[in-house]
Motif scaffolding. Structure first.
Motif, PDB file in Angstrom:
ATOM      1  N   LEU B 154       0.850  -1.202   0.000  1.00  0.00           N
ATOM      2  CA  LEU B 154       0.000   0.000   0.000  1.00  0.00           C
ATOM      3  C   LEU B 154       0.880   1.244   0.000  1.00  0.00           C
ATOM      4  O   LEU B 154       1.724   1.396   0.892  1.00  0.00           O
ATOM      5  CB  LEU B 154      -0.869   0.051   1.256  1.00  0.00           C
ATOM      6  N   VAL B 155       0.648   2.094  -0.966  1.00  0.00           N
ATOM      7  CA  VAL B 155       1.387   3.350  -1.032  1.00  0.00           C
ATOM      8  C   VAL B 155       0.378   4.502  -0.933  1.00  0.00           C
ATOM      9  O   VAL B 155      -0.534   4.608  -1.759  1.00  0.00           O
ATOM     10  CB  VAL B 155       2.204   3.468  -2.330  1.00  0.00           C
ATOM     11  N   VAL B 156       0.552   5.329   0.100  1.00  0.00           N
ATOM     12  CA  VAL B 156      -0.387   6.406   0.391  1.00  0.00           C
ATOM     13  C   VAL B 156       0.330   7.741   0.241  1.00  0.00           C
ATOM     14  O   VAL B 156       1.397   7.943   0.830  1.00  0.00           O
ATOM     15  CB  VAL B 156      -0.934   6.278   1.832  1.00  0.00           C
ATOM     16  N   GLY B 157      -0.265   8.635  -0.555  1.00  0.00           N
ATOM     17  CA  GLY B 157       0.292   9.976  -0.689  1.00  0.00           C
ATOM     18  C   GLY B 157      -0.568  10.999   0.017  1.00  0.00           C
ATOM     19  O   GLY B 157      -1.737  10.742   0.325  1.00  0.00           O
ATOM     20  N   PHE B 158       0.006  12.140   0.288  1.00  0.00           N
ATOM     21  CA  PHE B 158      -0.762  13.283   0.795  1.00  0.00           C
ATOM     22  C   PHE B 158      -0.745  14.362  -0.262  1.00  0.00           C
ATOM     23  O   PHE B 158       0.233  14.501  -1.016  1.00  0.00           O
ATOM     24  CB  PHE B 158      -0.132  13.827   2.087  1.00  0.00           C
ATOM     25  N   ALA B 159      -1.824  15.123  -0.328  1.00  0.00           N
ATOM     26  CA  ALA B 159      -1.853  16.280  -1.213  1.00  0.00           C
ATOM     27  C   ALA B 159      -2.231  17.488  -0.373  1.00  0.00           C
ATOM     28  O   ALA B 159      -3.275  17.490   0.271  1.00  0.00           O
ATOM     29  CB  ALA B 159      -2.860  16.073  -2.338  1.00  0.00           C
ATOM     30  N   ALA B 160      -1.340  18.456  -0.350  1.00  0.00           N
ATOM     31  CA  ALA B 160      -1.625  19.720   0.339  1.00  0.00           C
ATOM     32  C   ALA B 160      -1.977  20.729  -0.729  1.00  0.00           C
ATOM     33  O   ALA B 160      -1.142  21.119  -1.527  1.00  0.00           O
ATOM     34  CB  ALA B 160      -0.400  20.174   1.121  1.00  0.00           C
ATOM     35  N   GLU B 161      -3.238  21.105  -0.759  1.00  0.00           N
ATOM     36  CA  GLU B 161      -3.710  21.954  -1.844  1.00  0.00           C
ATOM     37  C   GLU B 161      -4.334  23.224  -1.284  1.00  0.00           C
ATOM     38  O   GLU B 161      -4.845  23.238  -0.164  1.00  0.00           O
ATOM     39  CB  GLU B 161      -4.781  21.212  -2.676  1.00  0.00           C
ATOM     40  N   THR B 162      -4.308  24.277  -2.090  1.00  0.00           N
ATOM     41  CA  THR B 162      -4.980  25.507  -1.678  1.00  0.00           C
ATOM     42  C   THR B 162      -6.206  25.795  -2.553  1.00  0.00           C
ATOM     43  O   THR B 162      -6.926  26.741  -2.304  1.00  0.00           O
ATOM     44  CB  THR B 162      -4.032  26.723  -1.743  1.00  0.00           C
ATOM     45  N   GLU B 163      -6.428  24.991  -3.582  1.00  0.00           N
ATOM     46  CA  GLU B 163      -7.590  25.197  -4.465  1.00  0.00           C
ATOM     47  C   GLU B 163      -7.884  23.878  -5.166  1.00  0.00           C
ATOM     48  O   GLU B 163      -6.988  23.047  -5.329  1.00  0.00           O
ATOM     49  CB  GLU B 163      -7.297  26.291  -5.505  1.00  0.00           C
ATOM     50  N   ALA B 164      -9.121  23.678  -5.586  1.00  0.00           N
ATOM     51  CA  ALA B 164      -9.525  22.483  -6.330  1.00  0.00           C
ATOM     52  C   ALA B 164      -8.938  21.226  -5.688  1.00  0.00           C
ATOM     53  O   ALA B 164      -8.324  20.386  -6.341  1.00  0.00           O
ATOM     54  CB  ALA B 164      -9.083  22.593  -7.796  1.00  0.00           C
ATOM     55  N   VAL B 165      -9.158  21.127  -4.366  1.00  0.00           N
ATOM     56  CA  VAL B 165      -8.469  20.124  -3.553  1.00  0.00           C
ATOM     57  C   VAL B 165      -8.676  18.706  -4.080  1.00  0.00           C
ATOM     58  O   VAL B 165      -7.712  17.961  -4.290  1.00  0.00           O
ATOM     59  CB  VAL B 165      -8.926  20.252  -2.080  1.00  0.00           C
ATOM     60  N   VAL B 166      -9.936  18.328  -4.305  1.00  0.00           N
ATOM     61  CA  VAL B 166     -10.209  16.942  -4.704  1.00  0.00           C
ATOM     62  C   VAL B 166      -9.762  16.675  -6.148  1.00  0.00           C
ATOM     63  O   VAL B 166      -9.160  15.634  -6.436  1.00  0.00           O
ATOM     64  CB  VAL B 166     -11.699  16.596  -4.488  1.00  0.00           C
ATOM     65  N   ASP B 167     -10.027  17.625  -7.046  1.00  0.00           N
ATOM     66  CA  ASP B 167      -9.608  17.440  -8.448  1.00  0.00           C
ATOM     67  C   ASP B 167      -8.091  17.283  -8.552  1.00  0.00           C
ATOM     68  O   ASP B 167      -7.588  16.407  -9.267  1.00  0.00           O
ATOM     69  CB  ASP B 167     -10.048  18.637  -9.304  1.00  0.00           C
ATOM     70  N   ASN B 168      -7.370  18.140  -7.829  1.00  0.00           N
ATOM     71  CA  ASN B 168      -5.911  18.024  -7.855  1.00  0.00           C
ATOM     72  C   ASN B 168      -5.456  16.686  -7.265  1.00  0.00           C
ATOM     73  O   ASN B 168      -4.489  16.081  -7.744  1.00  0.00           O
ATOM     74  CB  ASN B 168      -5.270  19.186  -7.078  1.00  0.00           C
ATOM     75  N   ALA B 169      -6.152  16.234  -6.232  1.00  0.00           N
ATOM     76  CA  ALA B 169      -5.773  14.969  -5.598  1.00  0.00           C
ATOM     77  C   ALA B 169      -6.025  13.774  -6.527  1.00  0.00           C
ATOM     78  O   ALA B 169      -5.208  12.850  -6.608  1.00  0.00           O
ATOM     79  CB  ALA B 169      -6.545  14.791  -4.289  1.00  0.00           C
ATOM     80  N   ARG B 170      -7.141  13.797  -7.231  1.00  0.00           N
ATOM     81  CA  ARG B 170      -7.439  12.728  -8.204  1.00  0.00           C
ATOM     82  C   ARG B 170      -6.349  12.658  -9.279  1.00  0.00           C
ATOM     83  O   ARG B 170      -5.880  11.583  -9.651  1.00  0.00           O
ATOM     84  CB  ARG B 170      -8.758  13.022  -8.917  1.00  0.00           C
ATOM     85  N   ALA B 171      -5.976  13.822  -9.781  1.00  0.00           N
ATOM     86  CA  ALA B 171      -4.936  13.871 -10.814  1.00  0.00           C
ATOM     87  C   ALA B 171      -3.615  13.345 -10.255  1.00  0.00           C
ATOM     88  O   ALA B 171      -2.889  12.599 -10.924  1.00  0.00           O
ATOM     89  CB  ALA B 171      -4.768  15.311 -11.315  1.00  0.00           C
ATOM     90  N   LYS B 172      -3.339  13.698  -9.011  1.00  0.00           N
ATOM     91  CA  LYS B 172      -2.081  13.271  -8.387  1.00  0.00           C
ATOM     92  C   LYS B 172      -2.064  11.746  -8.204  1.00  0.00           C
ATOM     93  O   LYS B 172      -1.040  11.101  -8.447  1.00  0.00           O
ATOM     94  CB  LYS B 172      -1.928  13.973  -7.034  1.00  0.00           C
ATOM     95  N   LEU B 173      -3.196  11.193  -7.793  1.00  0.00           N
ATOM     96  CA  LEU B 173      -3.304   9.742  -7.588  1.00  0.00           C
ATOM     97  C   LEU B 173      -2.932   8.997  -8.872  1.00  0.00           C
ATOM     98  O   LEU B 173      -2.144   8.038  -8.858  1.00  0.00           O
ATOM     99  CB  LEU B 173      -4.739   9.396  -7.176  1.00  0.00           C
ATOM    100  N   ALA B 174      -3.507   9.450  -9.980  1.00  0.00           N
ATOM    101  CA  ALA B 174      -3.253   8.791 -11.268  1.00  0.00           C
ATOM    102  C   ALA B 174      -1.791   8.959 -11.686  1.00  0.00           C
ATOM    103  O   ALA B 174      -1.137   8.010 -12.124  1.00  0.00           O
ATOM    104  CB  ALA B 174      -4.184   9.382 -12.334  1.00  0.00           C
ATOM    105  N   ARG B 175      -1.293  10.173 -11.527  1.00  0.00           N
ATOM    106  CA  ARG B 175       0.049  10.512 -11.999  1.00  0.00           C
ATOM    107  C   ARG B 175       1.132   9.775 -11.211  1.00  0.00           C
ATOM    108  O   ARG B 175       2.141   9.353 -11.771  1.00  0.00           O
ATOM    109  CB  ARG B 175       0.227  12.024 -11.825  1.00  0.00           C
ATOM    110  N   LYS B 176       0.900   9.627  -9.912  1.00  0.00           N
ATOM    111  CA  LYS B 176       1.948   9.065  -9.055  1.00  0.00           C
ATOM    112  C   LYS B 176       1.896   7.546  -8.983  1.00  0.00           C
ATOM    113  O   LYS B 176       2.876   6.920  -8.571  1.00  0.00           O
ATOM    114  CB  LYS B 176       1.815   9.609  -7.625  1.00  0.00           C
ATOM    115  N   GLY B 177       0.746   6.966  -9.290  1.00  0.00           N
ATOM    116  CA  GLY B 177       0.649   5.505  -9.206  1.00  0.00           C
ATOM    117  C   GLY B 177       0.501   4.990  -7.787  1.00  0.00           C
ATOM    118  O   GLY B 177       0.928   3.868  -7.486  1.00  0.00           O
ATOM    119  N   CYS B 178      -0.107   5.786  -6.908  1.00  0.00           N
ATOM    120  CA  CYS B 178      -0.285   5.302  -5.538  1.00  0.00           C
ATOM    121  C   CYS B 178      -1.714   4.784  -5.338  1.00  0.00           C
ATOM    122  O   CYS B 178      -2.550   4.860  -6.233  1.00  0.00           O
ATOM    123  CB  CYS B 178       0.086   6.368  -4.515  1.00  0.00           C
ATOM    124  N   ASP B 179      -1.977   4.199  -4.178  1.00  0.00           N
ATOM    125  CA  ASP B 179      -3.254   3.528  -3.935  1.00  0.00           C
ATOM    126  C   ASP B 179      -4.297   4.445  -3.317  1.00  0.00           C
ATOM    127  O   ASP B 179      -5.497   4.195  -3.412  1.00  0.00           O
ATOM    128  CB  ASP B 179      -3.022   2.329  -2.998  1.00  0.00           C
TER     129      ASP B 179
END
Lengths: 234, 234
Positions: B154-179
């Motif tokens: 299991l690989v878990v990332g964090f996303a610290a965002e100041t705008e479009a929090v969930v959209d940016n996180a979804r994009a990050k999940l796909a880009r990074k290949g984490c779970d």
């Protein structure tokens, strides 16, 4: 009669409190200059030396205001403490704390800030890393040393140098218009930034004095004693 | 017999210790990227969320390694702690800590570092403020998520965002290949950076779950419970 003399001295409020009745302003710690809402530029200043000077001045009887950047130190007891982040905040807090008889600028103030601070977190994008442009911050030491009617009687600067420590401090003294520069060598390996000891050089317009390496508390007490002598003579 | 049942459960080492026998790697805090010997770039991460996760994982029975940037928090009890400064140091410490069953990347790692770090303190000069060029830091989350044979289950990332929090996180999940991405809003005014509470969104490839605002300790315990369920099912 020796004991009687000592008792007499101890009853004299000026003895042991050579700064009684004086207002002392001290700055301490780093400043933080924002890049965007989450990132900033700072430096390795721990605030230990500046906080120690504020404490020593209060113990010497002065009314002390300490203007400090973000540090992980407790506020010294008996001192009015103002917490700030950026260099511009620090200058505003310093000006608000005037008048003072003595001002000691021990903070490691950022020379530069980012020219345009982003409203939102900078994202990694196809364009590659950003390039940051900087503008110069206000020079707090020079501003106060050249303040005209509100200039404290004694203005003390600090110089944190990694090379040519004394030469750079002499140049700084002349350029800033202050009365004394406390120069310390913060090169990697000296342990000065963040450490508990300090080797300092006292640079005045016509002298350089190097003090033995000692604790930052020791430097603070010796410096406060020296400042009390200078202001008594002035 | 209820009491007997409870006693039976309490003797079962798996109950209350759902991560017993698992190795968990957690990163926490900011990184610091040097500009010169005294200046650096960092960010407002306090390490509170990452440290809380390391503590919660240890309490859940895991063998925990915490790789942390500079924070003013105590090392959690019962956790192996590795202290680092820069993103490159952090990646090296993370790779040295593998293999792990679960890796949680809660650190706020600098995306960029200064392209050429000065050997001596940059001086204010006639040339005006310097302009800093940056290069991209290694992407620790993506590196480990795409690590092949050494990839934690299991690989878990964090996303610290100041705008479009969930959209940016979804994009990050796909880009990074984490779970899983734990996304939090760190905009000024939320009090998330440095504060004791957090509002998080759990983003997986096919779901988004928003948790009520709660203490960072509460988020840590709930996240550890979720990770134990995920790894038990996997």
């Amino acid at each position: 009669e020796i004991i009687a003399a000592i008792e007499g001295l101890m009853k004299d409020p000026a003895v042991g409190h050579p700064l009684k009745g004086k207002r002392v302003l001290v700055t301490s710690g780093p400043t933080r200059e924002p890049i965007d809402p989450v990132r900033y530029i700072s430096n390795h200043s721990s605030g230990k030396q500046g906080h120690a000077i504020a404490k020593a001045a209060a113990e010497a009887g002065a009314e002390v205001t300490l203007v400090t950047g973000p540090v992980s130190l407790a506020d010294p007891v008996g001192v009015t403490v103002v917490h700030v982040e950026s260099a511009r905040d620090m200058l505003a807090a310093v000006e608000a704390a005037l008048p003072a008889d003595i001002a000691v600028f021990a903070a490691a103030v950022a020379d530069w800030r980012v020219a345009s601070v982003a409203d939102n977190k900078l994202k990694k994008g196809a364009g590659g890393p950003p390039s940051l442009a900087f503008v110069e911050n206000p020079d707090i030491l020079a501003t106060i040393a050249k303040h005209g009617s509100k200039r404290p009687q004694l203005v003390v600067g600090f110089a944190a140098e990694t090379e040519a420590v004394v030469d750079n401090a002499r140049a700084k003294l002349a350029r800033k218009g202050c009365d004394l520069i406390v120069a310390n060598d913060v090169a990697p390996g000296t342990g000065t930034f963040g450490g508990d000891a300090n080797t300092v050089h006292l640079v005045t317009p016509d002298s350089v004095e190097t003090w033995d390496r000692q604790s930052k508390d020791g430097v603070a007490r010796a410096l406060v004693t020296r400042l009390a002598e200078m202001i008594a003579k002035a």
